[in-house]
Design an enzyme around this catalytic site. Structure first.
Site, PDB file in Angstrom:
ATOM      1  CB  CYS B 163      -0.953  -0.039   1.182  1.00  0.00           C
ATOM      2  SG  CYS B 163      -1.723  -1.661   1.319  1.00  0.00           S
ATOM      3  CG  HIS B 296      -1.992   4.727   4.820  1.00  0.00           C
ATOM      4  ND1 HIS B 296      -1.791   4.412   3.503  1.00  0.00           N
ATOM      5  CD2 HIS B 296      -2.218   3.559   5.461  1.00  0.00           C
ATOM      6  CE1 HIS B 296      -1.887   3.098   3.356  1.00  0.00           C
ATOM      7  NE2 HIS B 296      -2.142   2.556   4.520  1.00  0.00           N
ATOM      8  CG  HIS B 331      -6.399   0.466   1.297  1.00  0.00           C
ATOM      9  ND1 HIS B 331      -5.439   0.739   0.356  1.00  0.00           N
ATOM     10  CD2 HIS B 331      -5.724   0.266   2.461  1.00  0.00           C
ATOM     11  CE1 HIS B 331      -4.250   0.687   0.911  1.00  0.00           C
ATOM     12  NE2 HIS B 331      -4.393   0.408   2.195  1.00  0.00           N
TER      13      HIS B 331
END
Lengths: 421, 431
Positions: B163, B296, B331
């Site tokens: 990620c 994030h 995400h």
């Protein structure tokens, strides 16, 4: 690249554990009646899966791989083979470089040491395992403790956890060229002061999925063999190594990489001598040396005819009567780890037997000490005998070029020199 | 002398719009890209929502030959790369050759191709596996397909940094230009949603059932997303030479590894705070110079708490505006921080902070100035992009309005880690 010195190696190859075994393995295949580590199924059983379904498949596994002497026996159950190979290689390199001893830092600090690993295909073992559960049983039953293994940077992440390496952690993927690219990335990271030492190399694990892929594509008929293993090199700036009094195995002085599209728009897989020729020229220019100064070329020649021809063509165009070495003929195609085995072979060529860089001292902590013999007590420095496919090898070459040619028009090359520069 | 690196174009394939303009309009409006999963049957897993990209039609962006040789992940990357070059108004003749590189991030690359290969093998045996599909798997291919599409012949590299992959790719791409190895780097990341990942996140109990609510007291977890975000980076000399227009300057980036847990961030946020401080310092700035943080912000309990700790560690008592685009996109795994970097460029160009939608109840554990539900306008000279990934990977990147950052040769480089609890570092490195 800014010059980087190699101060330690951790190598797990189809010849066993330790740089010494790898070095003598690629050397000992010389002479009549000696074999490479590649095994042909179904006469030979693979240790990791049932090879009998793939007659003609050739595989080379790390034999009887048992990580417990190096990692202890706790916490291994949730890990796959790829991760375990990488963990042991990393730990061996940390010990060999004198960064850690018996699990404790001696020449480094956790926040100043990191990892850069090349891997081409991730953990196909874990992905297949979970896909089997999802497809044959129910996706709700997949094991959450195994799921992280399916993520491409999982093995590298575990390497940081197991050896407390907090500076940076990078996984790179560029097919067969990735491990050489990893060195270029490491060079930039060290130059920028993001780490003092980096464990750099590649890891790839045997899996039925890979064998199936090679089999379906007819690669075994061509003469290819799938290998596996992990090779990690401790890299530092020459100044850092000198400051802590580390023994230097060899120095990396140049890197080049290139990409060429195929001539046909519909093609995908293609062997590009043009790309490798450009990568070689760039690496030599980066090192500031001429072609005549290269004593040997450690190639990625592996038994895939079209690719071997292209690689050889690029090398022969760049050098007059080159000595070309092909360790993959002994250990198989190790894909993302290939360049790292190439660097390990180059280090073996340039290192006198009994010198530094035998990669033998395990840095095991936890329970159990590594058996001395399994740790690679075999003397290194042996020349890679039968793996010489062109020319002849001079004793102890001073400058070696490592080449990698990818399956898609990608190519990389690296210049390594004996000793410290 | 280190050259300055500029973002001159961006390309987007996302669940809230294709191309820079549609994407940025949606960010400003706070539009959600979350919808019922359509590409596979998720019903048995007890979760049904994700940020799937539903309006992307490969034939509108790729030639027939291209479509025949690549999967959906590469197709999204190629389409986004083409949009980015158009956005930068760079001619194909300019990007052709060895001075152009492609560095892309991803988590799993062509996961759908692998899923199909595995499905055919497991349900039909080895001979059911389609030969032509085998070479199309492999994360290596993402930058290769893009390089072919734009004629790039320099470095092609994939960084599977989970990620944090977008920030890794952008940071390494800028390094390549600063080191003089490339004039133009096409960089960013791409990811597709695939059944195995979806199931895995459900089994890790990390997935929300209805909404992704970063930093909210009642947050339940993440929702998955997909897409591609591609940026064109150029050296200052190259931008000037071709009379191009910089959208933003790429500042420094910071990296660290938690070495703590494979899926969870270190709650002490030691490594992530270091990465953020380092990203700011490597831009020649201090924390007081930062105007906005693109979080994030995954919406999981662990991440948002650790990220809040990180904000307090770095910025002290200063309440800096922060927002998570994952509230809209889900995400997007490997593509997340690349899409968020494009969000940073948008913020720098417009002074608009995209909102965190679905934010209802402040969490004392996340005591932050969250840009709640409606976009906000503010100073946007320096914007920081956080990514805290699987494997303990922390990567933070800085972007700035052109002309704001000091000259890169003044950026300080080596510095010891602030909280080494081992023996002292044996060297402070070299520059």
């Amino acid at each position: 690249v800014t010059p980087l010195v190699v101060t330690g190696l951790g190598v797990l190859s189809p010849f066993g554990i330790g740089q010494g075994r790898f070095a003598s393995g690629i050397g000992s295949t010389a002479g009549p009646g000696r074999e490479s580590a590649c095994r042909v199924g179904p006469g030979h059983l693979a240790e990791t899966f049932d090879l009998s379904k793939y007659p003609g498949a050739r595989v080379a596994e790390v034999p009887s791989f048992d990580p417990t002497p190096y990692l202890g026996d706790k916490g291994l159950r949730s890990l796959d083979r790829l991760t375990k190979l990488l963990l042991v290689a990393t730990r061996l390199a940390l010990g060999d470089a004198g960064l850690k001893r018996d699990g404790a830092w001696v020449g480094g600090a956790p926040d100043r040491v990191g990892v850069v690993v090349s891997n081409a295909y991730g953990s196909l073992e874990a992905i297949t395992e979970l896909d089997r559960v999802a497809l044959l049983e129910d996706a709700r039953y997949i094991n959450p403790s195994r799921f992280p293994l399916t993520v491409s940077n999982s093995a590298a992440g575990y390497a940081s956890i197991w050896d407390d390496l907090r500076a940076v952690n990078v996984t790179v993927t560029d097919g067969n060229c990735g491990a050489l690219d990893a060195v270029a990335c490491a060079g930039a990271l060290i130059e920028q002061g993001r780490a003092d030492a980096l464990l750099v190399g590649g890891a790839e694990a045997m899996s039925e999925a890979l064998v199936l892929a090679f089999d379906r594509l007819g690669a075994f008929g061509d003469g290819a063999c799938i290998g596996e293993g992990a090779a990690m090199l401790a890299l530092e700036s020459p100044w850092t190594a000198r400051a802590r009094g580390a023994a230097v195995v060899c120095t990396i002085t140049g890197y080049g990489t290139a990409f060429e599209a195929p001539d046909r728009e519909t093609a995908l897989v293609h062997a590009s001598p043009r790309a490798l020729a450009r990568a070689i020229a760039e690496a030599l220019a980066d090192a500031g040396i001429g072609a005549h100064e290269v004593d040997a070329v450690v190639s990625g020649i592996s038994g895939l005819r079209a690719f071997d021809r292209a690689e050889l063509a690029a090398i022969e165009a760049a050098f007059v009567n080159p000595c070309v070495v092909a360790p993959k003929l002994a250990i198989g195609e190790t894909l993302g780890a290939g360049g790292a085995f190439g660097m390990s072979a180059a280090a073996a060529l340039m290192t006198p037997a009994g010198g530094p860089g035998q990669g033998g001292r395990p840095a095991a902590h936890g329970s159990g000490a590594a058996p001395a013999e399994a740790a690679g007590g075999v003397a290194g420095g042996a020349g890679p005998g039968r793996c010489v496919v062109r020319g002849s090898l001079r004793t102890q070459p001073r400058t070696v070029l490592v080449t990698s040619l990818g399956y898609y028009g990608n190519a990389s090359a690296l210049v390594m020199c004996a000793g410290a520069r | 002398l280190l050259p300055r690196v500029f973002v001159t174009g961006v390309g987007v394939v996302s669940s809230i719009g294709l191309g820079r303009q549609a994407f940025c309009r949606a960010l400003e409006e706070g539009r959600s890209g979350i919808s019922p999963v359509g590409s596979f049957d998720a019903s048995a897993l007890g979760r049904r929502l994700a940020g799937e990209v539903k309006e992307f039609e490969p034939s509108e962006h790729l030639t027939r030959a291209e479509r025949s040789r690549m999967g959906r992940c590469s197709a999204m990357a190629v389409a986004a790369a083409r949009m980015a070059l158009d956005d930068a108004e760079i001619d194909a003749a300019v990007t052709a050759g060895p001075r152009t590189a492609v560095i892309l991030g991803t988590t799993m690359g062509e996961a759908q191709i692998l899923g199909e290969l595995e499905h055919d093998w497991i349900t039909g045996g080895p001979l059911a596996v389609k030969r032509a599909l085998i070479p199309q798997y492999g994360s290596t291919l993402l930058p290769i397909h893009v390089a072919r599409a734009i004629g790039a012949q320099g470095t092609v590299l994939t960084l599977p940094a989970a990620c944090a992959a977008g920030n890794y790719a952008i940071g390494f791409a800028a390094d390549l230009i600063r080191a003089g190895r490339a004039d133009v780097v096409v960089t960013g990341a791409a990811e597709v949603i695939q059944q195995l990942q979806f199931s895995g996140f459900v089994r890790l109990a990390a997935m929300a059932s209805e909404r992704c609510q970063p930093f909210d007291l009642n947050r339940q977890g993440l929702l998955l997303g997909e897409g591609a975000g591609v940026l064109v980076l150029e050296s200052e000399a190259h931008v000037v030479r071709r009379n191009g227009q910089p959208r933003a300057e790429v500042g420094g980036y910071g990296l660290s590894c938690d070495a703590y847990h494979i899926t969870r961030p270190n709650p002490e946020a030691t490594g992530s705070s270091f990465a953020m401080r380092d990203a700011i310092a490597r831009s020649g700035l201090g924390p007081a110079d930062v105007d906005f943080v693109n979080a994030h912000g995954t919406g999981t309990r662990h991440n948002d708490a650790a990220e809040s700790k990180m904000m307090h560690d770095v910025f002290g008592g200063r309440r800096l505006p922060i927002s998570s685009m994952k509230s809209m996109l889900g995400h997007c795994m490997g593509a997340a921080s690349a899409l968020e970097a494009i969000g940073c460029v948008f913020t720098i160009e417009t002074g608009i902070y995209p909102p965190t939608i679905g934010y209802e109840t402040p969490d004392p554990e996340c005591d932050l100035d969250v840009v709640a539900n409606v976009a906000r306008r503010g100073k946007a000279d320096v914007v920081v992009n956080n990514s805290l990934a699987f494997g303990g990977y922390n990567a933070v990147a800085t972007f700035a309005r052109p002309g704001v950052l000091p000259s890169p040769h003044a950026w300080s480089y080596p510095r010891p880690h602030p909280r080494a609890d081992g023996p002292p570092a044996f060297s402070s490195g070299s520059s």
